[in-house]
Design a protein around this motif. Structure first.
Motif, PDB file in Angstrom:
ATOM      1  N   LYS A 141      11.140  20.349  -9.536  1.00 17.58           N
ATOM      2  CA  LYS A 141      12.546  20.240  -9.907  1.00 17.58           C
ATOM      3  C   LYS A 141      13.312  19.349  -8.922  1.00 17.58           C
ATOM      4  O   LYS A 141      14.089  18.474  -9.309  1.00 17.58           O
ATOM      5  N   ILE A 142      13.081  19.547  -7.649  1.00 17.12           N
ATOM      6  CA  ILE A 142      13.790  18.760  -6.637  1.00 17.12           C
ATOM      7  C   ILE A 142      13.480  17.271  -6.808  1.00 17.12           C
ATOM      8  O   ILE A 142      14.379  16.419  -6.745  1.00 17.12           O
ATOM      9  N   ASN A 143      12.223  16.943  -7.069  1.00 16.56           N
ATOM     10  CA  ASN A 143      11.850  15.534  -7.266  1.00 16.56           C
ATOM     11  C   ASN A 143      12.515  14.941  -8.503  1.00 16.56           C
ATOM     12  O   ASN A 143      13.003  13.814  -8.481  1.00 16.56           O
ATOM     13  N   GLN A 144      12.555  15.742  -9.572  1.00 12.49           N
ATOM     14  CA  GLN A 144      13.221  15.270 -10.798  1.00 12.49           C
ATOM     15  C   GLN A 144      14.707  15.028 -10.533  1.00 12.49           C
ATOM     16  O   GLN A 144      15.277  14.039 -10.998  1.00 12.49           O
ATOM     17  N   LEU A 145      15.313  15.928  -9.767  1.00 14.17           N
ATOM     18  CA  LEU A 145      16.741  15.783  -9.458  1.00 14.17           C
ATOM     19  C   LEU A 145      16.990  14.516  -8.632  1.00 14.17           C
ATOM     20  O   LEU A 145      17.941  13.778  -8.877  1.00 14.17           O
TER      21      LEU A 145
END
Ligand code: ATP
Ligand code: ZN
Length: 283
Positions: free
Chosen positions: A261-265
Motif C-alpha cells: 500500500k505504501i508503495n502504491q501511495l
C-alpha cells in the motif's frame, strides 16, 4: 463484585505476550516470576500463573474464570470451554515428521506405522478423519529423538521453523493442525460485566496492533487517485497545507498489505509519509 481470575502461562513461549497483552489493556500489576498469583490494582482481576497444560482444566472447573492458552492444548485436553477470542500470537503448527530417508511418501503409507507424540487426541482425530490406522506412542517430551532411536517411524509435534526436525534427521511430512493463543472461559462468563469490559479492551488492543496510523502529503490533483487506494477507510481526514494546492491525508492502514500500500501511495504522488503505531481503537 467478585474478582475475576485469569490464568496465564507462568513461563514459556506464551508468557511474555500474555503479560504484554494485559499490560496494553491498561492493567497494572507486578509481574514477579516467583509468585503464583498477583492482583491487578486498577481492575477487578487476579492473575494466576500456571503451567500451560493445567490452564484448560482449571478454566473448565471454574478455578480460573478465564485463561490464555494455545489452541493445541485446548483441543488436546478436550476441556469444555468456550473460545472467547483468538489472540493472534503463539502461532504454530502440529505436523507429522518422518525420517529424511523414509519409505513414507503418501498419507496411506502411515498405515501400520508408529508415531510418537505428546498430542495423542489431536493425532487420533486426524488419523480417523483420513481413515488411517497407525500406532500412537505417547511421549511427554523430546519427541523428535524417537525415530532416530528406532522407537517409532514418525513423530507428531509442534513445528515452527523445522530446525529441531532437521537436527534430528527428520523432515516435515504433513500438517495435522494449526494453533494460536486463545482467550478461553466458561460459557457463562460472557454475561459477566467485568469480563465484557476486559474483552472490549483486549479487542481494542488487537485491532490497533493490526493497523498503523498514516499521515501523508499530496498535491490536490493527485487526491482522487490516492483516495482510491484507501477503500477501507470511510472518510479519511483531509487537511489543507499552508502551501497552495497541497493537502495532508490522515488515515489508517492494515498491517497485512502495509508495504504494498505504501508503495502504491508513493507512486500515486504521496510524499512525506509518516507512519505511527496505534495504541487502541475503540469501536
Ligand atoms: P509449560 O512449562 O507451561 O508446560 P511448555 O514447555 O509446555 O510450557 P511452551 O514451549 O512454552 O510450552 O509452549 C507453549 C505454547 O506455545 C504451545 O503449547 C503452543 O501453543 C505455543 N507455541 C508457539 N510456537 C511454538 C513453537 N515454535 N514451539 C512450541 N510451542 C509453540
Ligand atoms: Zn506445557
Amino acid at each position: 463484585m467478585k474478582k475475576l481470575k485469569i490464568a496465564i502461562q507462568k513461563s514459556g513461549r506464551l508468557n511474555d505476550k500474555s503479560v504484554g497483552l494485559l499490560k496494553n489493556c491498561g492493567l497494572k500489576f507486578e509481574n514477579y516470576k516467583s509468585t503464583l498469583i498477583t492482583q491487578v490494582s486498577n481492575f477487578n482481576l487476579e492473575i494466576l500463573y500456571l503451567r500451560d497444560d493445567d490452564i484448560p482444566g482449571y478454566v473448565e472447573q471454574g478455578i480460573a474464570d478465564l485463561g490464555i492458552v494455545g489452541e493445541n492444548l485446548v483441543e488436546e485436553t478436550q476441556a469444555k470451554v468456550s473460545y472467547l477470542e483468538r489472540l493472534g500470537f503463539g502461532k504454530c503448527k502440529l505436523k507429522i515428521g518422518i525420517k529424511k530417508e523414509s519409505n513414507i511418501y503418501r498419507l496411506q503409507d502411515l498405515n501400520g506405522k508408529s508415531i510418537a507424540t505428546s498430542y495423542p487426541n489431536i493425532l487420533k482425530k486426524f488419523l480417523k478423519e483420513h481413515n488411517l490406522q497407525a500406532d500412537i506412542k505417547l511421549i511427554s517430551g523430546s519427541v523428535e529423538i524417537s525415530p532416530g532411536l528406532g522407537l517409532t517411524d514418525a513423530i507428531c509435534d509442534i513445528v515452527s521453523t523445522g530446525g529441531t526436525l532437521r537436527s534430528n534427521g527428520l523432515k516435515p511430512f504433513v500438517d495435522v493442525a494449526s494453533s494460536e493463543a486463545l482467550l478461553i472461559g466458561r460459557e457463562e462468563i460472557k454475561e459477566n460485566q467485568t469480563f465484557q469490559e476486559l474483552l472490549l479492551r483486549i479487542q481494542s488492543v488487537l485491532r490497533a496492533s493490526e493497523t498503523k496510523y498514516v499521515v501523508l502529503n499530496a498535491e490536490k490533483e493527485n487526491l482522487d487517485q490516492i483516495l482510491n487506494l484507501l477503500p477501507g477507510v470511510k472518510s479519511p481526514t483531509i487537511v489543507p497545507l499552508a502551501e497552495e494546492g497541497w493537502v495532508a491525508i490522515h488515515t489508517v492502514i492494515s498491517e497485512d498489505d502495509f508495504w504494498v500500500k505504501i508503495n502504491q501511495l508513493r507512486n500515486a504522488g504521496a510524499q512525506g509519509i509518516v507512519v505511527m503505531p496505534i495504541e487502541k481503537i475503540i469501536m
